[in-house]
Enzyme design. Sequence first.
Site, PDB file in Angstrom:
ATOM      1  CG  ASP A  42     -32.239  66.585 107.529  1.00  0.00           C
ATOM      2  OD1 ASP A  42     -31.763  66.592 106.375  1.00  0.00           O
ATOM      3  OD2 ASP A  42     -31.812  65.864 108.447  1.00  0.00           O
ATOM      4  CG  LEU A  94     -38.082  55.482 108.587  1.00  0.00           C
ATOM      5  CD1 LEU A  94     -37.352  55.765 109.896  1.00  0.00           C
ATOM      6  CD2 LEU A  94     -38.932  54.230 108.715  1.00  0.00           C
ATOM      7  CD  GLU A 148     -34.438  52.109 116.195  1.00  0.00           C
ATOM      8  OE1 GLU A 148     -33.363  52.082 115.586  1.00  0.00           O
ATOM      9  OE2 GLU A 148     -35.260  51.164 116.212  1.00  0.00           O
ATOM     10  CE  LYS A 163     -34.774  59.857 110.196  1.00  0.00           C
ATOM     11  NZ  LYS A 163     -33.541  60.463 109.622  1.00  0.00           N
ATOM     12  CD  GLU A 221     -28.370  56.019 108.888  1.00  0.00           C
ATOM     13  OE1 GLU A 221     -28.479  57.130 108.341  1.00  0.00           O
ATOM     14  OE2 GLU A 221     -29.113  55.053 108.620  1.00  0.00           O
ATOM     15  CE  LYS A 238     -37.041  50.919 113.211  1.00  0.00           C
ATOM     16  NZ  LYS A 238     -35.769  50.163 113.118  1.00  0.00           N
TER      17      LYS A 238
END
Length: 765
Positions: free
Chosen positions: A61, A111, A144, A146, A204, A317
């Site tokens: 990642d 995102l 929150e 991920k 998810e 968010k």
Amino acid sequence: MAGDDEDRAVPAAEGAPPPSALPPVSGLDVKAAEAEHARLSEEVAQANLAYYQEDAPFISDAEYDASKRRLEEIEARFPDLAHSGSPTAQVGAAPDTRFAKVPHRLPMLSLENGFSQGDVEAFVQRVRSFLNLASGAPLEVTAEPKIDGLSLSLRYEGGRLVQAATRGDGAVGENVTANARTIADIPGQLSGDGYPEVLEIRGECYMSHEDFEKLNQSETGRVFANPRNAAAGSLRQLDPSVTAARPLRFFAYAWGEVSASFAGTQMEAVRRMQAFGFQTNPLTRICASVSEMLSAWAEIEQMRATLGYDIDGVVYKVNDLAYQARLGMRSTTPRWALAHKFPAERAWTRLEAIDIQVGRTGALSPVARLHPVTVGGVVVSNATLHNEDYIAGRGADGSEIRGGKDIRIGDWVEVYRAGDVIPKVADVDLAKRPSEAEPYAFPTTCPECGSPAIREEGDSVRRCTGGLICPAQAVEKLRHFVSRAAFDIEGLGAKLVEELFRDGWIAEPADIFTLQDRYGPGQLTQLKNREGWGEKSAASLFQAIEKRREIPLARLLFALGIRHVGEVAAQDLARHYGSWEALEIALDTARPAALAHRVAEDAALAEREAARAEGRRARPSEARAAALAQVDLSPEATAAWTGLIAADGIGPVLAMSLSDAFANERERAAIDRLVSFLTVLPPEARATDSAIAGKTLVFTGTLEKMTRAEAKARAEALGAHVAGSVSAKTDLLIAGPGAGSKAKKAAELGIKVIDEDEWLAIAQG
């Protein structure tokens, strides 16, 4: 997707240097920027395909994020390199053709990523500026975890689950409804009351660490590499009973299309989703400041190892949904959210050997063989070393990395895994270096075929010159040819291709389409007597091959495995030329101009080097012009080359690579043999229902009902281009109070002018 028992180090882009070892974008000239843009575009596009469609990511990642950030920086500094097909303008990857396609009524976007306190502060400041909020005005943000899993959209009508779809490319996903119904965390019927008639819940799909370990212990053959791969592979099964037997979980955190609003804030929406029967993450909280956001991130990171499931960051968010609506979307990400990623996990171990792998483009890529060490809960025994410069402690521009420390066999090295994929070697402990350790001598001949391995000017890797006589290149090209985004022949995967190549049954792609003639009727016993094969499976393979005799042009171009021609570039070429015949004619016609371009670029490079040695200002443009003046080119060749490099998303670097491939006698003959067995289909026409798609808009005067930034974002979301000045190319002028010279010029040019109310009718359409 199931992985091998051991992690296999497959470099992201063959021999590509890590972004940290590259020179700053500000120091790139146009030629270097084009070359790096082409390489990074292919790397990111292939990474998207591997991660989103094949459930087999081959870069971490962190490496992916860094490559994409650098691509964005290059496009910002060199705007001509940006195009609609760039990975920076894409979300996910095309849906798997094995599943029915599901168009998302509202796109499933990715995102924006952040990696530092500065990124978080900048995010909050951008939000405040966009909304025109005073510095002291309250702004709540939710935080929150991920979740590291597979994104899923669940559509409910009348409270009943009617459809489940993966993200796919953000616009179109895969229908996995039957599989989703088997997951306990996904209600078939919503609980309570007050839910909208139509409600798309997004979240998810993941697997806990405990369930992941149990699943791998129960597997008799190959095991899964990590929980994310296990979850993705389990959900994307053609047989729902396989999914039902896998311990999948689901966290809800967002929504798509709804027939009526069901909350006023993000936090209220989370509570409502919980009331409807969904699991939501209990660590979700509200933050009133940047300091509270950073505290939440730090607390969640501390809990990471004890949560029992994988997370790779914290998502922020904007809490107020009215603010979210005003902030809107960019092409691939919402403006109202930020993913604050965690740093990579690291460990020290001994480097036992360095092996060289040869990729399909001939790149020699060094792989570290390590004494097994646990990093992030996974045993690591391999890591990529990128290229010979990285081993020597040099960046692509010759500057030092790791303080100039080279890497030697026997060294103690620091290994990190970001995103639970391919590990990287980050550092060397010189205090523990054995006295007998020698500097690593990078090979100058191919370890597979013995051909010279050369490194061209400006390239970061050595490449085998053996071409198709090199077995490693040949088999890697065949593996690429049958991959999902290429020919995707059912029953003919990478493993079988390797076996058939090893046994001499196929040597090039065209041989696949003569298998039936050579081993079919009358000789079927040769195939059906192979281990694990029978008459039925042999016949099924032949049928699957027959189905692929018709192939879309973009898939064919990608399948050829030509350097720099990734999936996105192949689609760009297909749209530009429209047919295989037109592309062939253009490349053949353009070849003299392509060679002239190479001569001109060599002259420009020589001029730069001479100027550097003489301490004077370089004049590369003059050197190019002088070199081109010595070449007698036909107008047709010049026009064909100009058309090729001007195609959306192509450019000189990719064009040169394509031209070289088609001009290589041996490679062209192999391509011609392949195409003789195929019917190449033209690309489908793009369709859009937006009234302003493809048109150029200009805004002038004062907009009273939305900010200029909001208006521009909405226009671009509808497919329009927003310009800063009026010209003959302008299609529409939106004029608010105070419109001046632009409105006057539009009237003179006969351009349609509308007011803000008319614009709002179009925008809300």
